[in-house]
Write an enzyme that holds these catalytic residues in place. Structure first.
Site, PDB file in Angstrom:
ATOM      1  N   ASN A   9      68.596  57.498  49.407  1.00 57.22           N
ATOM      2  CA  ASN A   9      67.614  56.476  49.019  1.00 57.22           C
ATOM      3  C   ASN A   9      66.382  57.201  48.471  1.00 57.22           C
ATOM      4  OD1 ASN A   9      65.725  54.448  48.879  1.00 57.22           O
ATOM      5  ND2 ASN A   9      65.624  54.078  51.095  1.00 57.22           N
ATOM      6  N   LYS A  11      63.795  56.052  47.171  1.00 55.66           N
ATOM      7  CA  LYS A  11      62.534  55.300  47.308  1.00 55.66           C
ATOM      8  C   LYS A  11      61.772  55.344  45.978  1.00 55.66           C
ATOM      9  CE  LYS A  11      62.765  56.142  52.206  1.00 55.66           C
ATOM     10  NZ  LYS A  11      62.093  56.240  53.491  1.00 55.66           N
ATOM     11  N   GLU A 167      68.660  52.225  61.249  1.00 53.57           N
ATOM     12  CA  GLU A 167      67.519  53.089  60.978  1.00 53.57           C
ATOM     13  C   GLU A 167      66.365  52.709  61.904  1.00 53.57           C
ATOM     14  OE1 GLU A 167      67.678  54.828  56.762  1.00 53.57           O
ATOM     15  OE2 GLU A 167      66.732  52.879  56.601  1.00 53.57           O
ATOM     16  N   SER A 212      65.032  60.477  59.154  1.00 59.36           N
ATOM     17  CA  SER A 212      64.815  61.920  59.268  1.00 59.36           C
ATOM     18  C   SER A 212      66.109  62.727  59.362  1.00 59.36           C
ATOM     19  CB  SER A 212      63.880  62.236  60.441  1.00 59.36           C
ATOM     20  OG  SER A 212      62.609  61.632  60.215  1.00 59.36           O
TER      21      SER A 212
HETATM   22  P1  PGA Z   1      63.955  59.507  55.775  1.00 61.44           P
HETATM   23  O1  PGA Z   1      64.202  58.018  55.223  1.00 61.44           O
HETATM   24  O2  PGA Z   1      65.285  60.222  55.694  1.00 61.44           O
HETATM   25  O3  PGA Z   1      62.918  60.081  54.864  1.00 61.44           O
HETATM   26  O4  PGA Z   1      63.499  59.368  57.182  1.00 61.44           O
HETATM   27  C1  PGA Z   1      65.379  57.319  55.534  1.00 61.44           C
HETATM   28  C2  PGA Z   1      65.357  55.945  54.931  1.00 61.44           C
HETATM   29  O5  PGA Z   1      64.273  55.352  54.833  1.00 61.44           O
HETATM   30  O6  PGA Z   1      66.401  55.415  54.549  1.00 61.44           O
END
Ligand code: PGA
Length: 250
Positions: A9, A11, A167, A212
């Site tokens: 993802n 983002k 999550e 994470s």
């Molecule tokens: P992160 O995000 O791996 O940066 O914690 C995971 C997500 O939001 O799907």
């Protein structure tokens, strides 16, 4: 058993030219593995370029969001038919950042799920508790509620095309991942909730862990038979680390 799924993802990261060079770099190091599906979810504007760059590869395309109506006067929104036309196979729905910053409710999320399913897009449906909910012993009830309301009127047949991503909100972007045991415990709860309501066999349901995940800790999660893949945020922005996560043997 559905194949393990590793979804990145992105983002709100990378311009179109950055997206193109990311995919180029990723493909030089990525080793596809039998039994692992890999998915990239770039921002909307980069979907056509990433789709083009992935054409002769087994990697699938996902959108990070959609709107719950097919067309109409909804300025700034993107619909399921548009995403399907762009070559998306998957769409992320119900991410905690959408719930938090854009006030998405379970009801709105359900409209998005229905729109996606109506156009053959496979939802990656995100659920997870906030820290105060975990500390108050409410993790299971929060997640059951997200599932029951978010997946309202989804048939058992449609359920087979949905991937769930657990999550925990406190683990997203914090560098503080859940332990594999914490994740597996919630995955077990999700499986029994879904088996109870939709009659889906335990191994017919694919549940990812997200929050994470890194190239260093991913292997520990995949040792659990409860955890069928990962939704990766920060670590998917770097071609080496995403390739390492996506190439871990099943
Ligand atoms: P992160 O995000 O791996 O940066 O914690 C995971 C997500 O939001 O799907």
């Amino acid at each position: 058993m559905r194949p393990r799924l590793i979804a990145g993802n992105w983002k709100m990261h990378k311009t179109i030219s950055e997206a193109k060079s990311f995919v180029r770099d990723f493909l030089t190091i990525f080793q596809p593995q039998q039994g692992i599906e890999v998915v990239m979810a770039p921002p909307f504007i980069a979907l056509p370029a990433v789709h083009h760059a992935l054409q002769s590869t087994p990697i699938q395309l996902a959108a990070q969001n959609l709107f719950g109506k097919d067309e109409g006067a909804f300025t700034g929104e993107i619909s399921a038919p548009m995403l399907q036309d762009l070559g998306c196979t998957y769409v992320i729905i119900g991410h905690s950042e959408r719930r938090q910053h854009f006030k998405e409710t379970n009801e709105l999320i359900n409209q998005k799920i229905q729109a996606a399913l109506g156009h053959g897009l496979q939802p990656i449906f995100c659920v997870g508790e906030r820290l105060e909910e975990r500390e108050a012993g409410r993790t299971e009830s929060v997640i059951s509620n997200q599932i029951i309301e978010g997946l309202r009127e989804v048939s058992s047949e449609q359920m087979k095309t949905i991937t769930i991503a657990y999550e925990p909100v406190w683990a997203i972007g914090t560098g503080r991942a859940a332990t594999p045991d914490q994740a597996a415990e919630v995955h077990t709860h999700i499986r029994s909730t879904i088996a109870g309501k939709w009659g889906i066999a335990q191994d017919g349901l694919r549940i990812l862990y997200g929050g994470s995940v890194t190239a260093e800790n991913a292997g520990e999660f995949f040792q659990s038979s409860q955890i069928n893949g990962a939704l990766v945020g920060k670590a998917c922005l770097n071609p080496e680390s995403f390739a390492r996560i996506a190439s871990l043997a099943p």
